[in-house]
Design a protein around this motif. Structure first.
Motif, mmCIF file in Angstrom:
data_model
loop_
_atom_site.group_PDB
_atom_site.id
_atom_site.type_symbol
_atom_site.label_atom_id
_atom_site.label_comp_id
_atom_site.label_asym_id
_atom_site.label_seq_id
_atom_site.Cartn_x
_atom_site.Cartn_y
_atom_site.Cartn_z
ATOM 1 N N THR A 98 44.815 31.192 17.419
ATOM 2 C CA THR A 98 45.094 31.504 18.815
ATOM 3 C C THR A 98 44.359 30.520 19.707
ATOM 4 O O THR A 98 43.293 30.022 19.351
ATOM 5 C CB THR A 98 44.645 32.949 19.133
ATOM 6 O OG1 THR A 98 45.405 33.834 18.321
ATOM 7 C CG2 THR A 98 44.850 33.300 20.583
ATOM 8 N N CYS A 99 44.957 30.220 20.846
ATOM 9 C CA CYS A 99 44.318 29.329 21.801
ATOM 10 C C CYS A 99 44.328 30.025 23.147
ATOM 11 O O CYS A 99 45.365 30.478 23.612
ATOM 12 C CB CYS A 99 45.102 28.021 21.887
ATOM 13 S SG CYS A 99 44.361 26.837 23.010
ATOM 14 N N LYS A 100 43.147 30.128 23.735
ATOM 15 C CA LYS A 100 43.076 30.806 25.033
ATOM 16 C C LYS A 100 42.770 29.800 26.132
ATOM 17 O O LYS A 100 41.840 29.004 26.010
ATOM 18 C CB LYS A 100 42.015 31.902 24.999
ATOM 19 C CG LYS A 100 42.150 32.813 26.201
ATOM 20 C CD LYS A 100 41.170 33.945 26.217
ATOM 21 C CE LYS A 100 41.355 34.715 27.531
ATOM 22 N NZ LYS A 100 40.157 35.389 27.956
ATOM 23 N N ILE A 101 43.581 29.857 27.172
ATOM 24 C CA ILE A 101 43.298 29.063 28.369
ATOM 25 C C ILE A 101 42.869 30.051 29.438
ATOM 26 O O ILE A 101 43.677 30.856 29.902
ATOM 27 C CB ILE A 101 44.527 28.243 28.805
ATOM 28 C CG1 ILE A 101 45.050 27.381 27.650
ATOM 29 C CG2 ILE A 101 44.181 27.376 29.999
ATOM 30 C CD1 ILE A 101 46.323 26.616 27.968
ATOM 31 N N SER A 102 41.588 30.027 29.799
ATOM 32 C CA SER A 102 41.052 31.048 30.706
ATOM 33 C C SER A 102 41.546 30.854 32.130
ATOM 34 O O SER A 102 41.878 31.823 32.808
ATOM 35 C CB SER A 102 39.528 31.009 30.692
ATOM 36 O OG SER A 102 39.068 31.287 29.396
ATOM 37 N N TYR A 103 41.576 29.610 32.596
ATOM 38 C CA TYR A 103 42.035 29.330 33.959
ATOM 39 C C TYR A 103 43.030 28.189 33.870
ATOM 40 O O TYR A 103 42.642 27.024 33.797
ATOM 41 C CB TYR A 103 40.862 28.936 34.855
ATOM 42 C CG TYR A 103 39.782 30.002 34.908
ATOM 43 C CD1 TYR A 103 39.980 31.155 35.668
ATOM 44 C CD2 TYR A 103 38.598 29.858 34.188
ATOM 45 C CE1 TYR A 103 39.015 32.137 35.713
ATOM 46 C CE2 TYR A 103 37.625 30.842 34.230
ATOM 47 C CZ TYR A 103 37.833 31.982 34.999
ATOM 48 O OH TYR A 103 36.877 32.947 35.034
ATOM 49 N N ILE A 104 44.315 28.556 33.860
ATOM 50 C CA ILE A 104 45.333 27.518 33.687
ATOM 51 C C ILE A 104 45.526 26.781 35.008
ATOM 52 O O ILE A 104 45.326 27.347 36.089
ATOM 53 C CB ILE A 104 46.628 28.128 33.111
ATOM 54 C CG1 ILE A 104 47.431 27.071 32.358
ATOM 55 C CG2 ILE A 104 47.453 28.816 34.190
ATOM 56 C CD1 ILE A 104 48.483 27.644 31.434
ATOM 57 N N ASP A 105 45.877 25.515 34.882
ATOM 58 C CA ASP A 105 45.930 24.586 36.012
ATOM 59 C C ASP A 105 47.305 23.914 36.030
ATOM 60 O O ASP A 105 47.918 23.793 34.974
ATOM 61 C CB ASP A 105 44.835 23.536 35.750
ATOM 62 C CG ASP A 105 44.672 22.571 36.890
ATOM 63 O OD1 ASP A 105 43.823 22.832 37.756
ATOM 64 O OD2 ASP A 105 45.391 21.545 36.905
ATOM 65 N N PRO A 106 47.810 23.519 37.218
ATOM 66 C CA PRO A 106 49.092 22.795 37.228
ATOM 67 C C PRO A 106 49.130 21.617 36.245
ATOM 68 O O PRO A 106 50.181 21.297 35.691
ATOM 69 C CB PRO A 106 49.211 22.321 38.674
ATOM 70 C CG PRO A 106 48.487 23.376 39.459
ATOM 71 C CD PRO A 106 47.333 23.798 38.584
ATOM 72 N N TRP A 107 47.974 21.004 35.987
ATOM 73 C CA TRP A 107 47.918 19.909 35.033
ATOM 74 C C TRP A 107 48.233 20.360 33.598
ATOM 75 O O TRP A 107 48.520 19.539 32.735
ATOM 76 C CB TRP A 107 46.521 19.276 35.021
ATOM 77 C CG TRP A 107 46.249 18.391 36.185
ATOM 78 C CD1 TRP A 107 45.495 18.698 37.284
ATOM 79 C CD2 TRP A 107 46.713 17.046 36.379
ATOM 80 N NE1 TRP A 107 45.471 17.633 38.145
ATOM 81 C CE2 TRP A 107 46.203 16.608 37.616
ATOM 82 C CE3 TRP A 107 47.513 16.188 35.624
ATOM 83 C CZ2 TRP A 107 46.465 15.330 38.116
ATOM 84 C CZ3 TRP A 107 47.775 14.910 36.124
ATOM 85 C CH2 TRP A 107 47.263 14.503 37.358
ATOM 86 N N ASP A 108 48.116 21.664 33.357
ATOM 87 C CA ASP A 108 48.392 22.183 32.013
ATOM 88 C C ASP A 108 49.891 22.368 31.760
ATOM 89 O O ASP A 108 50.286 22.774 30.667
ATOM 90 C CB ASP A 108 47.670 23.524 31.800
ATOM 91 C CG ASP A 108 46.154 23.364 31.787
ATOM 92 O OD1 ASP A 108 45.669 22.434 31.118
ATOM 93 O OD2 ASP A 108 45.459 24.158 32.461
ATOM 94 N N SER A 109 50.734 22.089 32.773
ATOM 95 C CA SER A 109 52.185 22.171 32.570
ATOM 96 C C SER A 109 52.609 21.185 31.501
ATOM 97 O O SER A 109 52.126 20.052 31.464
ATOM 98 C CB SER A 109 52.923 21.834 33.877
ATOM 99 O OG SER A 109 52.573 22.746 34.885
ATOM 100 N N GLY A 110 53.501 21.626 30.630
ATOM 101 C CA GLY A 110 53.963 20.754 29.549
ATOM 102 C C GLY A 110 54.607 21.553 28.448
ATOM 103 O O GLY A 110 54.953 22.724 28.638
ATOM 104 N N VAL A 111 54.768 20.934 27.273
ATOM 105 C CA VAL A 111 55.341 21.657 26.141
ATOM 106 C C VAL A 111 54.254 21.959 25.121
ATOM 107 O O VAL A 111 53.363 21.141 24.875
ATOM 108 C CB VAL A 111 56.513 20.896 25.465
ATOM 109 C CG1 VAL A 111 57.728 20.869 26.362
ATOM 110 C CG2 VAL A 111 56.100 19.506 25.036
ATOM 111 N N TYR A 112 54.330 23.155 24.550
ATOM 112 C CA TYR A 112 53.337 23.648 23.602
ATOM 113 C C TYR A 112 54.033 24.015 22.298
ATOM 114 O O TYR A 112 55.152 24.517 22.306
ATOM 115 C CB TYR A 112 52.637 24.892 24.180
ATOM 116 C CG TYR A 112 51.719 24.588 25.346
ATOM 117 C CD1 TYR A 112 52.248 24.260 26.584
ATOM 118 C CD2 TYR A 112 50.343 24.620 25.186
ATOM 119 C CE1 TYR A 112 51.408 23.975 27.656
ATOM 120 C CE2 TYR A 112 49.499 24.340 26.260
ATOM 121 C CZ TYR A 112 50.039 24.011 27.491
ATOM 122 O OH TYR A 112 49.213 23.723 28.549
#
Ligand code: NAG
Length: 265
Positions: A78-92
């Motif tokens: 599992t991967c947790k992103i605590s505070y997601i940011d517009p820069w985190d937009s993309g494909v996972y």
């Protein structure tokens, strides 16, 4: 010995199952659009285990980066992103180096604005009903909203939810919504999959596990493979017997030398 070989067979079949079960990426909360500072959890799940899978992504900040490598906190698969940011937009997507397999990828969009479109993360099945919701960050999510497809207004819904009934391929497209006084959401692509010819169990609300894309194994090779595994299993068992004999022999020698040195003292 019998017990060992049974266990061995079980391990082998679970290895074989790799060719049948694949991991998928699950997004929680189940959406593809997020507000800045939202907390997002990404999990790689396989039917029976999630061992060995890691979350990867492509964003404008970097291609093919792994969770923990400058973004996200990994915990198992599992991967947790605590505070997601517009820069985190993309494909996972999920990747297993052990199996050399990847799940299909999921696009995530993070907005600094105050409106998002909640749409299915995964392709929807032909004939299904799909509900799109237009959500604001702060106010209750039932404000009147305008829904757009490929840039043109479809309709305005007084409660901010729009249901597409019995979707067909013509419903595929780029959707976004707008709440007056709050702004527009980013766009998300909705794709419609053809119904498989084989009957499926009734579909539950759109699940967020991405469908498998790799780790295919030609099914006509399976009988051959199982025969090969049986041969390998026999060879391994034979070898073990040999080793055990040798080991017992060595033990005898050691015991003798111990006795010998004891005598010397
Ligand atoms: C990630 O980026 C690389 C390099 O541009 C590309 O080859 C790859 O297909 C991308 N992966 C996905 C899942 O989009």
């Amino acid at each position: 010995m019998k017990e060992t070989s049974v266990r061995f067979l079980l391990i082998l079949t679970s290895v074989l199952r790799c060719t049948i079960n694949q991991a998928g990426l699950t997004v929680s909360p189940s959406r593809s659009q997020f507000f800045e500072l939202d907390s997002v959890s990404l999990s790689c799940e396989e039917n029976n285990s999630s061992a060995g899978w890691t979350v990867w992504r492509n964003t404008t900040r970097g291609t093919r980066t792994q969770c923990g490598d400058g973004w996200g906190e990994p915990a198992g698969s599992t991967c947790k992103i605590s505070y997601i940011d517009p820069w985190d937009s993309g494909v996972y997507w999920c990747w297993s180096s052990r199996k050399g397999a990847a799940s299909s990828s999921i696009p995530l969009t993070v907005t600094g604005g105050s409106v998002i479109l909640q749409s299915p993360v995964l392709p929807v099945m032909e004939g299904d009903d799909v509900t799109l919701s237009c959500l604001t960050k702060t106010t209750p999510s039932n404000l009147p909203a305008a829904f757009y497809k490929d840039g043109s207004l479809i309709r305005t819904e007084p409660k901010g939810h729009m249901t597409l009934h019995h979707v067909t391929s013509s419903d595929e497209g780029l959707y976004r919504c707008n709440i007056s006084g709050h702004g527009a959401s980013p766009s998300s692509w909705i794709s419609v999959e053809e119904k498989p010819s084989t009957p499926d169990p009734p579909t539950s609300p759109p699940s967020t596990t991405s469908s498998p894309s790799l780790c295919h194994f030609p099914s006509y090779l399976l009988p051959l493979l199982s025969k090969m595994i049986l041969v390998v299993l026999l060879l391994v068992l034979l070898r073990r017997r040999c080793f055990q004999r040798k080991f017992e022999g060595n033990q005898d020698i050691e015991e003798q030398s111990i006795t010998y040195s004891n005598v010397n003292e």
